[in-house]
Design an enzyme around this catalytic site. Sequence first.
Site, PDB file in Angstrom:
ATOM      1  N   ASP A 188     -10.646  -9.650   7.990  1.00 53.71           N
ATOM      2  CA  ASP A 188     -10.053  -8.335   7.760  1.00 53.71           C
ATOM      3  C   ASP A 188     -10.999  -7.158   7.987  1.00 53.71           C
ATOM      4  O   ASP A 188     -10.582  -6.140   8.516  1.00 53.71           O
ATOM      5  CB  ASP A 188      -9.501  -8.251   6.336  1.00 53.71           C
ATOM      6  CG  ASP A 188      -8.568  -7.073   6.129  1.00 53.71           C
ATOM      7  OD1 ASP A 188      -7.741  -6.813   7.020  1.00 53.71           O
ATOM      8  OD2 ASP A 188      -8.671  -6.405   5.090  1.00 53.71           O
ATOM      9  N   ARG A 237       0.838  -1.190   0.000  1.00 55.38           N
ATOM     10  CA  ARG A 237       0.000   0.000   0.000  1.00 55.38           C
ATOM     11  C   ARG A 237       0.877   1.247   0.000  1.00 55.38           C
ATOM     12  O   ARG A 237       1.930   1.280   0.615  1.00 55.38           O
ATOM     13  CB  ARG A 237      -0.900   0.049   1.246  1.00 55.38           C
ATOM     14  CG  ARG A 237      -1.968  -1.003   1.303  1.00 55.38           C
ATOM     15  CD  ARG A 237      -2.994  -0.655   2.383  1.00 55.38           C
ATOM     16  NE  ARG A 237      -2.347  -0.181   3.606  1.00 55.38           N
ATOM     17  CZ  ARG A 237      -1.988  -0.951   4.628  1.00 55.38           C
ATOM     18  NH1 ARG A 237      -2.187  -2.256   4.553  1.00 55.38           N
ATOM     19  NH2 ARG A 237      -1.423  -0.441   5.705  1.00 55.38           N
ATOM     20  N   HIS A 267     -11.701  -2.091  10.440  1.00 57.17           N
ATOM     21  CA  HIS A 267     -10.607  -2.987  10.048  1.00 57.17           C
ATOM     22  C   HIS A 267     -10.539  -4.122  11.068  1.00 57.17           C
ATOM     23  O   HIS A 267      -9.640  -4.184  11.892  1.00 57.17           O
ATOM     24  CB  HIS A 267      -9.312  -2.170  10.017  1.00 57.17           C
ATOM     25  CG  HIS A 267      -8.143  -2.885   9.436  1.00 57.17           C
ATOM     26  ND1 HIS A 267      -6.842  -2.609   9.793  1.00 57.17           N
ATOM     27  CD2 HIS A 267      -8.051  -3.869   8.503  1.00 57.17           C
ATOM     28  CE1 HIS A 267      -6.012  -3.372   9.120  1.00 57.17           C
ATOM     29  NE2 HIS A 267      -6.715  -4.150   8.335  1.00 57.17           N
ATOM     30  N   LYS A 287      -9.671  -1.876   0.920  1.00 57.12           N
ATOM     31  CA  LYS A 287      -9.469  -0.784   1.872  1.00 57.12           C
ATOM     32  C   LYS A 287     -10.149   0.507   1.415  1.00 57.12           C
ATOM     33  O   LYS A 287     -10.719   1.241   2.220  1.00 57.12           O
ATOM     34  CB  LYS A 287      -7.975  -0.522   2.081  1.00 57.12           C
ATOM     35  CG  LYS A 287      -7.141  -1.760   2.416  1.00 57.12           C
ATOM     36  CD  LYS A 287      -7.543  -2.426   3.716  1.00 57.12           C
ATOM     37  CE  LYS A 287      -6.524  -3.481   4.094  1.00 57.12           C
ATOM     38  NZ  LYS A 287      -6.893  -4.272   5.275  1.00 57.12           N
ATOM     39  N   TYR A 315      -0.756  -3.475  -7.343  1.00 58.37           N
ATOM     40  CA  TYR A 315      -0.779  -4.218  -6.088  1.00 58.37           C
ATOM     41  C   TYR A 315      -2.179  -4.172  -5.471  1.00 58.37           C
ATOM     42  O   TYR A 315      -2.839  -3.128  -5.477  1.00 58.37           O
ATOM     43  CB  TYR A 315       0.253  -3.639  -5.112  1.00 58.37           C
ATOM     44  CG  TYR A 315       0.071  -4.150  -3.707  1.00 58.37           C
ATOM     45  CD1 TYR A 315       0.425  -5.457  -3.372  1.00 58.37           C
ATOM     46  CD2 TYR A 315      -0.494  -3.353  -2.731  1.00 58.37           C
ATOM     47  CE1 TYR A 315       0.228  -5.938  -2.093  1.00 58.37           C
ATOM     48  CE2 TYR A 315      -0.697  -3.826  -1.444  1.00 58.37           C
ATOM     49  CZ  TYR A 315      -0.340  -5.128  -1.135  1.00 58.37           C
ATOM     50  OH  TYR A 315      -0.557  -5.610   0.141  1.00 58.37           O
ATOM     51  N   CYS A 368      -0.469  -8.482  11.638  1.00 57.11           N
ATOM     52  CA  CYS A 368      -0.323  -8.681  13.081  1.00 57.11           C
ATOM     53  C   CYS A 368      -1.146  -9.865  13.588  1.00 57.11           C
ATOM     54  O   CYS A 368      -1.450  -9.953  14.770  1.00 57.11           O
ATOM     55  CB  CYS A 368      -0.721  -7.426  13.846  1.00 57.11           C
ATOM     56  SG  CYS A 368       0.520  -6.127  13.818  1.00 57.11           S
ATOM     57  N   SER A 385      -2.385  -4.465   9.956  1.00 61.60           N
ATOM     58  CA  SER A 385      -2.071  -5.480   8.949  1.00 61.60           C
ATOM     59  C   SER A 385      -0.829  -6.259   9.356  1.00 61.60           C
ATOM     60  O   SER A 385       0.114  -5.705   9.917  1.00 61.60           O
ATOM     61  CB  SER A 385      -1.830  -4.821   7.587  1.00 61.60           C
ATOM     62  OG  SER A 385      -3.011  -4.219   7.119  1.00 61.60           O
ATOM     63  N   ARG A 396       1.354 -12.258  -0.914  1.00 65.53           N
ATOM     64  CA  ARG A 396      -0.045 -12.503  -0.569  1.00 65.53           C
ATOM     65  C   ARG A 396      -0.619 -13.751  -1.228  1.00 65.53           C
ATOM     66  O   ARG A 396      -0.149 -14.213  -2.265  1.00 65.53           O
ATOM     67  CB  ARG A 396      -0.890 -11.302  -1.015  1.00 65.53           C
ATOM     68  CG  ARG A 396      -0.527  -9.987  -0.345  1.00 65.53           C
ATOM     69  CD  ARG A 396      -1.104  -9.876   1.037  1.00 65.53           C
ATOM     70  NE  ARG A 396      -0.685  -8.672   1.740  1.00 65.53           N
ATOM     71  CZ  ARG A 396      -1.366  -8.111   2.727  1.00 65.53           C
ATOM     72  NH1 ARG A 396      -2.511  -8.658   3.111  1.00 65.53           N
ATOM     73  NH2 ARG A 396      -0.908  -7.043   3.337  1.00 65.53           N
TER      74      ARG A 396
END
Length: 639
Positions: free
Chosen positions: A329, A103, A282, A262, A253, A306, A304, A423
Amino acid sequence: MLLKGVQLLRNGLVAPPKSYNFRLVCRALSVQYGDGKALTPAVRDYVDKCVNLCQPERVHICDGTQAESKLLQSLMLKQGTIQPLPKYDNCWLARTNPADVARVESKTFICTERKEQTVPVTAKGTPGTLGNWISEKDLQAAIGERFPGCMKGRTMYVIPFSMGPVGSPLSKIGIEITDSPYVVESMKIMTRAGTPVLQVLEKGDGQFVKCLHSVGNPANGVHAHKSWPCDPERTIILHKPAENEIVSYGSGYGGNSLLGKKCFALRIGSTIAKREGWLAEHMLILGITNPQGKKIYVAAAFPSACGKTNLAMMTPTLPGYKVECVGDDIAWMKFDSQGVLRAINPENGFFGVAPGTSTETNPIAMNTIFKNTVFTNVAGTSDGGVYWEGMNEAQIKDVTVTDWLGKLWSKESGKPAAHPNSRFCTPASQCPIIDPAWEDSAGVPISAILFGGRRPTGVPLVYEARDWEHGVFIGAAMRSEATAAAEHKAKEIMHDPFAMRPFFGYNFGDYLAHWLSMEKRGQLPKIFHVNWFRKSAEGKFLWPGFGDNSRVLDWVFRRVQGENCYEESPIGRLPSKDALNVAGLKGNIDLKQLFELPKEFWQQEVNEIEQYFETQVGDHLPRPVAKQLAELKKRVANM
C-alpha cells in the site's frame, strides 16, 4: 499548535475533572495500564493536553505486548465490538455502524497558513478535488465544538508507534491517542507499536507526529450502535503539516482512525518528504526474480481497491519467475549516498479489501489472513468463520451466514453478504512470500514504477514513459473508475493523479515540481502505465490478470535490463510485436484490442486531462508537465 482547543478549558468554558493532574498521575504510576515514567517529557506534555481536553476516566499507556492484547480483546468482547472466529487462530470479526464504513474524503482537511499551500487556487471557479483546506480559525472551532469532554467515561489509550522498522534511520515515530481499543489492536498490527518505540524516542531526537483520535459523542448523546460508538454526523479529520499533527473525530473505520496509515504515512508523510527531499507514496513494493536468478524491485501506484494487494502477492504463471512482497500500500522512497532510489514499507501489516480476495485471485493473501487477524464488515458463518463475495461458495454449503449488518443472509436475497469495502487487518510477517529484505533499514532499490487504474476502454495493457518528465506527466494524468474505498459512486471515471488524490498533504502543483526535482537527485527508475481492466465491446475483460500479470512484469523487467523490445506510439513505448510473452495463456487473447489506441478515445482523453489541469491545477501546473500535455495533443491529432 493544533490543540489550541484546550484553551477552552483554561478559559473556564469547560471544566476539567477536579481530581485530574495528569503529570502527578504519571509520576505516581496511577494509570490503568502501562508505565507513565516511560513517556518522554514532550510526550507527557502532549498527553497532558489531550487529557485536559478530552477528559477521559482513565489512561492506558500501550506496551504492545500479547498480554495487553488479551486484555483488550476481552474488553471488546464484553462491549460487543468484536466476536471470536473459532474456526481460525486468534481471529476476530467487527461490525461497524453502517454509517461508518469508508474514508470520509469530503470531511478531511489540511490546515496551512495560506490556502494555496494546501490546494491549487484557480480562476475557473470549479470546485477543487485535490484536497480540502481549512483555516486555523475554522480548525480551532471544529476542535472546540467536538473534543472537550469527548472521552468522558472512557479510557484514553496512548499508542507509541513507529512507521518503519523501530530504530531505522528511514523510520518516523508517532504517538496516537485514542479512546478505541479496536484502534489500539489494529495499530498494533499495522505499525510497530509499544514500549520499544518510547525507548528509541528517548535515545533519539525526541521528534514525533502527534495523532489524536476519538470515536466521539453524538450531539444528542445517543450512539446508534452501542458496540460501535461513532459520530458520523460530525466526523472530521484534520492535519496541520507545519506542526506534524493529526486530529480525527467521529469515525472508528480504519482509514479514518488508524492515523499511522493514510493520515501519517501519506498526508503528513508527503509534507515531511518534501522538506527532506524524498517521496512518500501510495504504492506497493514487490521484488521479482527472473528465471536467470536476477532480481529487481518495483513500486506501483493504483487507487484503492484496484488490485495493489493482488499484485504485491502475485503467484506468477510464467515458469521460473518469483514474486516477493515488501508492501501492498505505501512506499517511502529516498536516494541513498550512491544515488540509488531505495524504498521501505513503513507499515507492519495489510489492511486489505476482502471482497474479491480468494484462492483463485490471491492464494497468498488467503494463506496470510486466517490467523492473528481482525476482519471488519465481512459476513460471519455459523461454523465460526467468515465469508465475502468472491470466496468459494462450497464452504458455506452447510452453514448459515450472517451478513455484515448482523442479519441472516442468503444468495437469493440479492444483497451483498460483506460490505464492498470490508477489510482484513493482518500482520505482514505472516505472508508466505514476504521479501527477505522487507524490514531492511536501508530499503530496497527501485528499478521501475508502475501507474495504473481501472480503465475499461481505450488504455492499453502496458506502455512505458519515454523519460522521467514524461513519466511524471503519466502519473499526473491518471484516471480510474471510482471504488468503494471512499464515498464516491462506483463506475464513474475519476482523475486520480499518482493514486494520491485523497492523500496529498500539500499543493498538487508543488507535488509535481517535487517529483520533477528527483531528476537532479539520483538514478531514476523507469516509469510504466498498466491497465489490467480493459474490456471488450461485450463487456468482458480482455486480459486474464492476476498471475498472468507476471507477463507484463516480465516485459518491464526486460526493459529495465535494457532489452530493445518496444516500439514507439503516440502515448509512449508499447511492447513490440511478440515481445509480450503469452505462451501458455488459456483462451484466445486479443492483443490487437488490448493495445489498440482509438484516436477518438485519445482525443477525448487529452481534452479531459487538459480541462482537468486548467480547472484543478491552473497556474500551479509546472511547465514541463504542460509541455508534455501539449506534445501528446499533437501526437494524438496526427494518429
